[in-house]
Design a protein around this motif. Structure first.
Motif, PDB file in Angstrom:
ATOM      1  N   GLU A  59       5.409   2.410  25.505  1.00  0.00           N
ATOM      2  CA  GLU A  59       4.147   2.937  24.958  1.00  0.00           C
ATOM      3  C   GLU A  59       3.193   1.795  24.632  1.00  0.00           C
TER       4      GLU A  59
ATOM      5  N   HIS B 259       7.547  -2.340  24.119  1.00  0.00           N
ATOM      6  CA  HIS B 259       8.066  -1.035  24.527  1.00  0.00           C
ATOM      7  C   HIS B 259       7.103  -0.385  25.507  1.00  0.00           C
TER       8      HIS B 259
ATOM      9  N   CYS C 275       8.851   4.414  18.400  1.00  0.00           N
ATOM     10  CA  CYS C 275       9.292   3.700  17.194  1.00  0.00           C
ATOM     11  C   CYS C 275       8.074   3.478  16.294  1.00  0.00           C
TER      12      CYS C 275
ATOM     13  N   SER D  99       6.533   0.773  15.424  1.00  0.00           N
ATOM     14  CA  SER D  99       5.521  -0.195  15.877  1.00  0.00           C
ATOM     15  C   SER D  99       4.666   0.405  16.993  1.00  0.00           C
ATOM     16  N   CYS D 100       5.260   1.196  17.869  1.00  0.00           N
ATOM     17  CA  CYS D 100       4.434   1.887  18.881  1.00  0.00           C
ATOM     18  C   CYS D 100       3.540   2.932  18.217  1.00  0.00           C
TER      19      CYS D 100
HETATM   20 ZN   LIG Z   1       8.296   1.269  20.310  1.00  0.00          ZN
END
Ligand SMILES: [Zn+2]
Length: 446
Positions: free
Chosen positions: A86, A84, A121, A123-124
């Motif tokens: 980020e 993503h 999200c 994970s970011c």
């Molecule tokens: Zn993300």
């Protein structure tokens, strides 16, 4: 218990350092950048920037170069579900530059702002949390000095571009709200806890909550080949991904080496390595477009304290579940696997799961968009998706007409030449060179 039925962005109300107009401008620039990269087919419609801010000196420093000032989503170009904007923006190189700068200017009260065109999200957010913790622990950054500002909420992103991160994040919020990590079973109790709770069980049914179950198995219950790999790994963290047909897709070990990395490198931990390798295999050896879709493969590991980076990454890969092989777990394995060396993964997990600006999270999060105003990159994406759908339906119509006609129908131009209908239908590429009428009619004088 209203938290699990309330959108997360409502608590994203921290204060940004510096000039609000500067952030308004930069945030919208990130959206425009995402519009352009999505238009060029680079990836999903999201952008990010990484800034250092000094209010005393009235200075804004961009972590980047003139050639690579901003980052965007690279899921398609990398074949990795978590690439993503980020995450790309927190690349090892940029993290290294950031740390070096702060090391040299540690007494000058610098703050960090990551600008993101969309709400991050889990994970970011894990990557943001791990970096913030690393900097704060080293004494390079104040405790409340890592900010994340975003434009489009999960709901807006879903409505306008049909990307839906909220169900993955909802698992994290439930883990926090239902005290999963405070129980003796920790993640092993996740599935039961989610199913026993009225709100989360109905959210699982409706697709508003997506999780991976984590179970304990005995070494006698796993395939022999997998068992042998655990024996070989000994007391080092390992993750093994196995297809439903028993084929081994990948083996991930902890590949971090502080003397080479120079920074903390949680992306090299065992579970994340195994996921990246499995996706790379599908992409490079099998040419699979959605390389991250592991289609119900199972992940085996000897790690019992699974960290938030490993867990959140795994959510993107369509695993059947994660199995902890009890006989091979040990306190040494868990210590070696810490996503931030020296801190238990469960502690970082709570920081990622916590609602914005509450609990132990080291992040200051700010929603700086307008619930009524869509991201332009998202609107572009929506139009692109609609265009692809329409093109497919046109192809179907053309083949239906061909069937009716027992062959490709033709049509006639007014000058008498004929052409197959397929020359006109689906020729939008050619007609994009349309320049308008070049010859104007001259009005006759009366
Ligand atoms: Zn993300």
């Amino acid at each position: 218990m209203t938290r699990l039925t309330t959108p997360r962005y409502q608590t994203a109300n921290a204060t940004l350092p510096g000039n609000k107009l500067v952030w308004d401008t930069l945030l919208n620039q990130s959206d425009l950048f995402a519009y352009n990269t999505a238009n060029d087919g680079k990836g999903g419609p999201f952008g990010a920037q990484l800034w250092l801010v000094n209010e005393d000196q009235n200075k804004y420093i961009l972590v980047g170069t003139a050639q690579e000032a901003e980052d965007s989503n690279a899921v398609v170009s990398k074949g990795r579900a978590s690439a993503h904007a980020e995450a790309e923006n927190l690349s090892p190189q940029k993290r290294g530059e950031l740390i070096n700068f702060l090391k040299d200017h540690s007494l000058e009260n610098w703050k960090i702002v990551q600008v993101s065109s969309g709400e991050s999200c889990p994970s970011c957010r894990t990557k943001q949390v791990l970096l913030a913790d690393e900097l704060i622990e080293a004494g390079f950054l104040g405790e409340k000095d890592f900010h994340v500002v975003f434009k489009a909420t999960y709901d807006q992103t879903k409505r306008d571009a049909d990307f839906n991160d909220a169900p993955y994040d909802q698992t994290f919020r439930a883990i926090s709200e239902l005290g999963v990590l405070n129980s003796t079973d920790k993640l092993l109790g996740l599935e039961n806890t989610l199913k026993e709770n009225d709100i989360t069980s109905s959210q699982i049914q409706s697709g508003e909550l997506v999780y991976n179950a984590v179970d304990l198995v005995e070494s006698t219950d796993i395939p022999e080949q997998v068992n042998n790999l655990f024996k070989q790994a000994g007391e080092q963290p390992v993750a093994i991904i196995v297809r439903p047909n028993g084929d081994i897709m990948s083996i991930g070990l902890d590949e971090r080496d502080p003397s080479i990395d120079g920074i903390n490198a949680p992306e090299k931990t065992a579970i994340v390595s195994a996921l990246y390798k499995a996706a790379a295999k599908q992409r490079d050896e099998e040419g699979k477009f959605e390389a991250w879709n592991l289609e119900g493969a199972r992940l085996y590991t000897n790690i019992s304290d699974i960290g938030p980076m490993a867990y959140s990454e795994a959510l993107w890969y369509n695993l059947s579940d994660m199995k902890i092989v009890e006989d091979y777990t040990s306190t040494l394995v868990d210590a070696l696997n810490q996503e931030l060396p020296g801190t238990e993964n469960a502690v970082i997990f709570e920081q990622v799961a916590a609602d914005y600006n509450t609990g132990s999270s080291p992040l200051q999060v700010i929603f700086n968009g307008d619930p009524e105003e869509a991201s332009v990159a998202h609107l572009l994406w929506k139009a692109k998706m609609a265009m692809e759908g329409l093109k497919n339906r046109q192809t179907e119509r053309l083949s239906e007409l061909t069937q009716q006609n027992n062959g490709m129908p033709t049509f006639q131009y007014i000058d008498g030449t004929t052409a197959p209908l397929s020359d006109l239908i689906l020729s939008s590429q050619e007609s994009s060179h349309y320049d308008g009428k070049q010859a104007e009619l001259i009005p006759t004088q009366s």
